[in-house]
Write an enzyme that holds these catalytic residues in place. Structure first.
Site, mmCIF file in Angstrom:
data_model
loop_
_atom_site.group_PDB
_atom_site.id
_atom_site.type_symbol
_atom_site.label_atom_id
_atom_site.label_comp_id
_atom_site.label_asym_id
_atom_site.label_seq_id
_atom_site.Cartn_x
_atom_site.Cartn_y
_atom_site.Cartn_z
ATOM 1 N N SER A 1 12.688 -2.786 3.112
ATOM 2 C CA SER A 1 14.070 -2.609 2.669
ATOM 3 C C SER A 1 14.634 -3.785 1.877
ATOM 4 C CB SER A 1 14.988 -2.305 3.865
ATOM 5 O OG SER A 1 14.580 -1.131 4.534
ATOM 6 N N TYR B 1 -2.060 3.074 13.326
ATOM 7 C CA TYR B 1 -3.457 3.458 13.142
ATOM 8 C C TYR B 1 -4.339 2.724 14.146
ATOM 9 C CZ TYR B 1 -1.506 5.759 9.092
ATOM 10 O OH TYR B 1 -0.737 6.568 8.279
ATOM 11 N N PRO C 1 0.832 -1.208 0.000
ATOM 12 C CA PRO C 1 0.000 0.000 0.000
ATOM 13 C C PRO C 1 0.867 1.258 0.000
ATOM 14 C CG PRO C 1 -0.729 -1.559 1.668
ATOM 15 C CD PRO C 1 0.578 -2.057 1.166
ATOM 16 N N LEU C 2 0.491 2.205 -0.849
ATOM 17 C CA LEU C 2 1.210 3.478 -0.957
ATOM 18 C C LEU C 2 0.180 4.595 -1.062
ATOM 19 C CD1 LEU C 2 3.861 2.355 -3.584
ATOM 20 C CD2 LEU C 2 4.420 3.220 -1.309
ATOM 21 N N THR C 3 -0.034 5.291 0.034
ATOM 22 C CA THR C 3 -1.029 6.364 0.031
ATOM 23 C C THR C 3 -0.446 7.566 -0.701
ATOM 24 O OG1 THR C 3 -1.882 5.529 2.111
ATOM 25 C CG2 THR C 3 -2.551 7.740 1.485
ATOM 26 N N ARG D 1 -2.472 -6.677 7.777
ATOM 27 C CA ARG D 1 -1.133 -6.065 7.841
ATOM 28 C C ARG D 1 -0.845 -5.599 9.262
ATOM 29 N NH1 ARG D 1 2.001 -1.122 4.667
ATOM 30 N NH2 ARG D 1 3.672 -2.458 3.906
#
Length: 370
Positions: A305, A189, A25-27, A236
């Site tokens: 990474s 979150y 996921p990449l907001t 996740r």
């Protein structure tokens, strides 16, 4: 060394993947200011459809959980329609895509929710600051930043509302054509706030012991599983991360409890953020992967990474079944090909990571051999 292990097919729950390269996921903040997905997003995701699986950017399940400028939501019909265009584009390009279901909890600024206080397990503010909405008439390139505030401690009614919102988000995701959903329980979150001891100081059934702190996650899994078959649900988590003021007294034991919960519900995968080198997140002093493997028999996706060689060796050694790549996907829509053939990776222009339209989003070229 050979990187072949990264390109073997993999069955994840009920879904067959052609390779083990997962798009994390990449907001990216390309939805409307009303949090509706836009046409530029379908281009972006379709460009990356050769990933074994795309996990969408974090997608809020409720207005109270939305605290990111121009991030997408999935709580109304217009959002569902916007996401349907994205999933159709990905499927037309031969890809597979899960929706990541998200609630930010204490990390929402009052600016996003009409001046109300955000909600969290305990009245403890997150550490640091975050993007605030762009003021009317502001034409500057970068967004303003504001510190996190002390949230309102959640009542039982608040908890039940969050659980219901995840269930509705899952129903909407399936209506939008997603292949499955990933429950976002990481990165500080709302679910993570309940899981970790530093941010959960409750004295009721949702705080104190690890069994109590995983209770909210269990209820959310049940709500989501009422709308989506477990073989299409992922989770996740980042139990060793201390970003934004997180921290836990015993991450290994917490990981085992999370893994056992996922195993009991038959989830398709756990997506573990545990960097092998410090970067966007710190490498943990005491990794928890082995603790997760001991209790969870489903697919494990590891993140943090990796390059092609370390990803392939991690899979070959049995420590993970697939590897997700986040930031490398920003500037490399053809990341699968670049990793397979050893092509150099393009570097992202982070000035446009979270602002703009096409620039820094869909305009990165594919590699062409000279």
């Amino acid at each position: 060394m050979s990187v072949d292990a990264l390109f073997q097919p993999l069955k994840v729950g009920t879904l067959d993947l052609p390779n083990r390269v997962i798009m994390a996921p990449l907001t990216r903040a390309r939805a409307t200011e009303q949090h509706v997905p836009t046409p530029v997003q379908l281009v972006y995701y379709a460009q990356r459809a050769d990933a074994g699986l795309i996990v969408s950017e974090a997608t809020a399940v409720h207005p109270m959980g939305m605290g990111w400028y121009r991030a997408p939501g999935i709580w109304n019909a217009e959002m569902v329609a916007g996401w349907r265009a994205v999933t159709e584009a990905v499927h037309a390009a031969g890809g597979r895509i899960y929706a990541q279901l998200w609630h930010m909890g204490r990390l929402v600024l009052p600016d996003y929710i009409g001046g109300q206080l955000p909600i969290g397990p305990s009245p403890i503010a997150g550490e640091g600051e975050t993007f605030a909405p762009r003021p009317e008439g502001d034409t500057s390139h970068f967004l303003p930043m504001k510190p996190y505030v002390v949230p309102r401690e959640m009542t039982q009614a608040d908890i039940e509302g969050v659980v219901a919102a995840y269930g509705m988000g899952a129903r909407n995701a399936m209506a939008a054509g997603f292949d499955g959903v990933e429950i976002h329980g990481a990165n500080g979150y709302i679910i993570d706030q309940f899981l970790q001891s530093k941010t959960n100081r409750r004295t009721d059934a949702y705080g104190g012991s690890i069994a109590n702190r995983v209770r909210l996650l269990g209820e959310i899994i049940e709500a989501v599983a009422g709308e989506v078959e477990p073989g299409r649900i992922g989770l996740r988590v980042s139990p060793t991360s201390e970003r934004k003021g997180m921290g836990d007294d015993n991450p290994a034991a917490l990981t085992e409890a999370i893994g056992a919960l996922a195993q009991d519900h038959g989830l398709a995968y756990i997506h573990l953020i545990e960097p092998i080198a410090s970067g966007f997140m710190e490498k943990p002093d005491y990794p928890v992967m082995d603790h997760l493997r001991a209790v969870f028999a489903g697919t494990i996706i590891q993140n943090g990474s990796f390059d092609a060689e370390t990803a392939a060796s991690t899979i070959a050694s049995g420590k993970a079944d697939a590897i997700s790549f986040g930031r490398p996907y920003i500037a490399n829509p053809d990341l699968v090909s670049r990793l397979r053939h050893g092509y150099p990776l393009a570097q992202a222009d982070f000035d446009y990571a979270y602002v703009g339209e096409d620039k820094g989003y869909t305009d990165y070229p594919r590699h062409t051999a000279e």
